[in-house]
Design a protein around this motif. Sequence first.
Motif, mmCIF file in Angstrom:
data_model
loop_
_atom_site.group_PDB
_atom_site.id
_atom_site.type_symbol
_atom_site.label_atom_id
_atom_site.label_comp_id
_atom_site.label_asym_id
_atom_site.label_seq_id
_atom_site.Cartn_x
_atom_site.Cartn_y
_atom_site.Cartn_z
ATOM 1 N N LYS A 1 6.981 3.515 -1.862
ATOM 2 C CA LYS A 1 5.962 2.475 -1.527
ATOM 3 C C LYS A 1 6.415 1.949 -0.283
ATOM 4 O O LYS A 1 5.796 1.487 0.637
ATOM 5 C CB LYS A 1 5.883 1.290 -2.464
ATOM 6 N N LYS B 1 -6.789 8.832 6.727
ATOM 7 C CA LYS B 1 -5.740 8.526 5.631
ATOM 8 C C LYS B 1 -5.026 7.152 6.187
ATOM 9 O O LYS B 1 -4.769 6.820 7.186
ATOM 10 C CB LYS B 1 -4.792 9.599 5.961
ATOM 11 N N LEU C 1 -2.095 5.096 6.135
ATOM 12 C CA LEU C 1 -0.515 5.125 5.623
ATOM 13 C C LEU C 1 -0.131 3.761 5.188
ATOM 14 O O LEU C 1 1.083 3.915 4.472
ATOM 15 C CB LEU C 1 -0.028 5.599 7.007
ATOM 16 N N GLU C 2 -0.888 2.848 5.395
ATOM 17 C CA GLU C 2 -0.242 1.606 4.710
ATOM 18 C C GLU C 2 -0.671 1.328 3.218
ATOM 19 O O GLU C 2 -0.190 0.370 2.609
ATOM 20 C CB GLU C 2 -0.776 0.346 5.551
ATOM 21 N N LYS C 3 -1.370 2.335 2.886
ATOM 22 C CA LYS C 3 -1.785 2.262 1.323
ATOM 23 C C LYS C 3 -1.342 3.563 0.420
ATOM 24 O O LYS C 3 -2.137 4.313 0.134
ATOM 25 C CB LYS C 3 -3.401 2.246 1.413
ATOM 26 N N PRO C 4 -0.100 3.725 0.377
ATOM 27 C CA PRO C 4 0.438 4.636 -0.553
ATOM 28 C C PRO C 4 0.087 4.739 -1.880
ATOM 29 O O PRO C 4 -0.109 3.591 -2.464
ATOM 30 C CB PRO C 4 1.990 4.752 -0.181
ATOM 31 N N THR C 5 -0.172 5.778 -2.511
ATOM 32 C CA THR C 5 -0.435 5.851 -3.798
ATOM 33 C C THR C 5 0.461 6.521 -4.618
ATOM 34 O O THR C 5 0.448 6.729 -5.965
ATOM 35 C CB THR C 5 -1.758 6.741 -3.918
ATOM 36 N N SER D 1 -1.760 11.382 -1.319
ATOM 37 C CA SER D 1 -0.539 10.648 -1.476
ATOM 38 C C SER D 1 -0.842 9.225 -0.779
ATOM 39 O O SER D 1 0.007 8.367 -1.012
ATOM 40 C CB SER D 1 0.453 11.442 -0.573
ATOM 41 N N HIS D 2 -1.754 8.912 -0.337
ATOM 42 C CA HIS D 2 -2.204 7.623 0.199
ATOM 43 C C HIS D 2 -3.666 7.649 -0.068
ATOM 44 O O HIS D 2 -4.382 8.300 -0.578
ATOM 45 C CB HIS D 2 -2.272 7.461 1.695
ATOM 46 N N LYS D 3 -4.199 6.144 0.139
ATOM 47 C CA LYS D 3 -5.535 5.970 -0.026
ATOM 48 C C LYS D 3 -6.329 6.895 1.246
ATOM 49 O O LYS D 3 -5.640 6.913 2.665
ATOM 50 C CB LYS D 3 -5.962 4.601 0.223
ATOM 51 N N CYS E 1 5.105 2.579 7.973
ATOM 52 C CA CYS E 1 3.838 3.141 7.843
ATOM 53 C C CYS E 1 3.350 3.356 9.420
ATOM 54 O O CYS E 1 2.604 4.481 9.562
ATOM 55 C CB CYS E 1 2.901 2.073 7.508
#
Length: 306
Positions: free
Chosen positions: A63, A53, A55-59, A35-37, A67
Amino acid sequence: MKHGDSFRNWLIRMQGHRIKDLRCNVREFRVRPASHKVCRYEFEGEGFSVIAKFLEKPTGKIKKYDCKGAMLNEYYKLKRLEKVIDTPYPIAANRHFDCVLVTEYIPGKPFSWYLKNEKDLDEKLRAIAHLLGKLHRDTKSNYEKERDFTKIRKNLAHMPLHGSTRQRYEKKLEKWEKGPRLDRGHGCTTHNDATPANYLFYRGKIYAIDLELSTEHGYFAHDLGILSAEIFHHFARKGTASAAIPHIKGFLRNYSLDEKEYHRIKQVLPLYMSYGLLRVAWRSKDPGHRKYLISKALELLDRPAL
């Protein structure tokens, strides 16, 4: 990652005495899907890895969210829940590195692998049922019905329901909210994202991961319905939806303490399984299968029991 990289150096410091060679090379491996980077970091020569993980890089499709709050929320949930069930040990969190959460790496196979390969399905489902039973029974609290439905509706806003279909679903959902079936003296902490990827099996133990969305004061059947929907989806995609039923019923029986609880679960499961099917439909790239899942989700809300 070489010596001198600021994130690498912070990772090394967070391991404390576990690291013997402070100048060791750190290898980065991307983990997908997630769900994130998410990355695994291996400390060469040290014999272990960690998971990070960001959290500032959601995939995913959502968006914008808090975070930092999500990072701290998951960190402290892991600290609390590791006393109840097996989870990866939370090592550190740092908002300066894309709100990263670092945990112990568990090198096991996720339940999604067993489901995809249809290997030892009932055995693994039994283990998940026992883990969820322990989580739910050891974290009792009051059940907040209004809060539960608010969360469901918040997520429904992002799901592939349009026009009259959305109105029909909302109308059926309202009947469940106002009806007596969900009235209950207590709630519990739920995983709230009980998908097959979030249960790992390693050396005879089962671990729950990705507890970012876990919530207190929930209804225990939420987790059972989400996982049941995933099992149904797996077989339905192959054109053998009916083959899912024995596995789902076995899962519910292994969760239940007695026959009374089993029948209670069957009364309320249609709501959460319906919601689970919509979650799957949301991520499905097959329009025909998505339409089928939505029709099944609507159908479930009309059922008196599973």
